[in-house]
Motif scaffolding. Sequence first.
Motif, PDB file in Angstrom:
ATOM      1  N   LEU A 374       0.889  -1.230   0.033  1.00 20.52           N
ATOM      2  CA  LEU A 374      -0.087  -0.118  -0.044  1.00 20.52           C
ATOM      3  C   LEU A 374       0.886   1.134   0.090  1.00 20.52           C
ATOM      4  N   ILE A 375       1.981   1.189   0.954  1.00 19.06           N
ATOM      5  CA  ILE A 375       3.091   2.442   0.914  1.00 19.06           C
ATOM      6  C   ILE A 375       3.510   2.571  -0.520  1.00 19.06           C
ATOM      7  N   GLU A 376       3.843   1.649  -0.887  1.00 20.23           N
ATOM      8  CA  GLU A 376       4.635   1.695  -2.407  1.00 20.23           C
ATOM      9  C   GLU A 376       3.676   2.223  -3.429  1.00 20.23           C
ATOM     10  N   GLU A 377       2.300   1.915  -3.478  1.00 22.60           N
ATOM     11  CA  GLU A 377       1.376   2.405  -4.325  1.00 22.60           C
ATOM     12  C   GLU A 377       1.302   3.847  -4.339  1.00 22.60           C
ATOM     13  N   TYR A 378       0.978   4.268  -2.862  1.00 22.22           N
ATOM     14  CA  TYR A 378       1.060   5.770  -2.668  1.00 22.22           C
ATOM     15  C   TYR A 378       2.308   6.453  -3.312  1.00 22.22           C
ATOM     16  N   HIS A 379       3.552   5.718  -2.990  1.00 22.80           N
ATOM     17  CA  HIS A 379       4.860   6.426  -3.198  1.00 22.80           C
ATOM     18  C   HIS A 379       5.135   6.479  -4.769  1.00 22.80           C
ATOM     19  N   GLN A 380       4.280   5.630  -5.421  1.00 20.42           N
ATOM     20  CA  GLN A 380       4.572   5.644  -7.013  1.00 20.42           C
ATOM     21  C   GLN A 380       3.743   6.876  -7.414  1.00 20.42           C
ATOM     22  N   LEU A 381       2.515   7.328  -7.019  1.00 20.73           N
ATOM     23  CA  LEU A 381       1.637   8.383  -7.208  1.00 20.73           C
ATOM     24  C   LEU A 381       2.494   9.581  -6.922  1.00 20.73           C
ATOM     25  N   ASP A 382       3.063   9.518  -5.548  1.00 20.48           N
ATOM     26  CA  ASP A 382       3.576  10.487  -5.277  1.00 20.48           C
ATOM     27  C   ASP A 382       4.766  10.987  -6.145  1.00 20.48           C
ATOM     28  N   SER A 383       5.552  10.155  -6.753  1.00 20.26           N
ATOM     29  CA  SER A 383       6.837  10.483  -7.632  1.00 20.26           C
ATOM     30  C   SER A 383       6.134  11.146  -9.059  1.00 20.26           C
TER      31      SER A 383
END
Length: 399
Positions: A374-383
């Motif tokens: 879940l954290i990684e999915e948010y991180h990819q969007l943030d990038s």
Amino acid sequence: MEEGVVNEILQGPLRDVFDSAQLLTDVSGSGNNWAVGHLTYGSAYRDQIVDKLRKAAEHCDCLQCFFLIHSMGGGTGSGLGTRVLGLLEEEFPEVCRIVTSIYPSAEDDVITSPYNSVLAMRELTEHADCVLPVENQSMVDIVNKIKLMSHGAKLGSMIRRDSTVISGQGGLSGPEKPFDAMNNIMANLLLNITSSARFEGSLNMDLNEIAMNLVPFPRLHYLVPSLTPLYTLADVSVPTRRLDQMFSDAFSKDHQLIRADPKHSLYLACALMVRGNVQVSDLRRNIERLRPSLPFVSWNQEGWKTGLCSVPPVGHTHSLLALANNTCVKPTFMELRERFTKLYRKKAHLHHYLHVEGMEQSFFSEAITSLSSLIEEYHQLDSTKARLIPDAPRLSIAR
């Protein structure tokens, strides 16, 4: 599940709000153990829970949604709470499930709260339609700010002592208990989100429209709530200038119910649920005014959902609840993962969980994998935020 806690409510000023036939208790709670709540109590009381859910649903003229309110740090809230969530999905798969989850602060007095929270997070990610995360620490900060202002702040920012946010019992007489003020903020959140179902309005919003419009990806359904006014409850009449301020406040970090600053993260979508004498033109004007300062994902620049309910909260002219699907939830989840890992690395307290029938160590590894994903999915969007380009001038079409 603690009999004493429930009996205290039944003897208090809110006793008439609850149908005692729908209450469920045991001798004690789950002992701060997710496995006891989820597996032991969840199995023992499954049929009774389903029966009570069905009875409640049968009384509805138009069943829109289920609200689940639970804490994440203890055993019953995290364990039995998420078991009930699973049962709702099994028994009423078509009915929207909106969960308000209270996340523990780092100074929590439950040592095993990181385990309980991460095990519960997996269930929330898999089975909820929307989750409104609320942090204990954020609530404490808000209440402290309100109390500072109410005990001798500047003229014009004074707050009524019996205001519904800070009073012990929403204006009812009686001594204030330590968590009453925090619970009142939660109550106001729920009153605002359900106002369209209870009152008339020019732009009413069904509860099932929240998930439909704010959740573009099934797992990314964590909506950051912010309430306003919080600090200006003494004002009876709020001029238009203050109305605009209310919209600005909803996006400031001081009004978020988790410790986050949404303006510096990425919006996937946002809902504005307004109560009181507010016009559609006021809504549109403020959205246009705020839009340049709020970074939305490139493929959903128009990702606003709005609701107008004409009846304001008691004693006030208007209020606003904003629900933001925003990547600013990521630090909260990362902090939780870090606290979980500190314990799990040493396998500390694990035996308490593994002694519970049906509990396996794989539950822990699967839960932390789910959270990291879940954290990684948010991180990819943030990038993608760095690649956002300002809107090209749009052609205005007369309506």
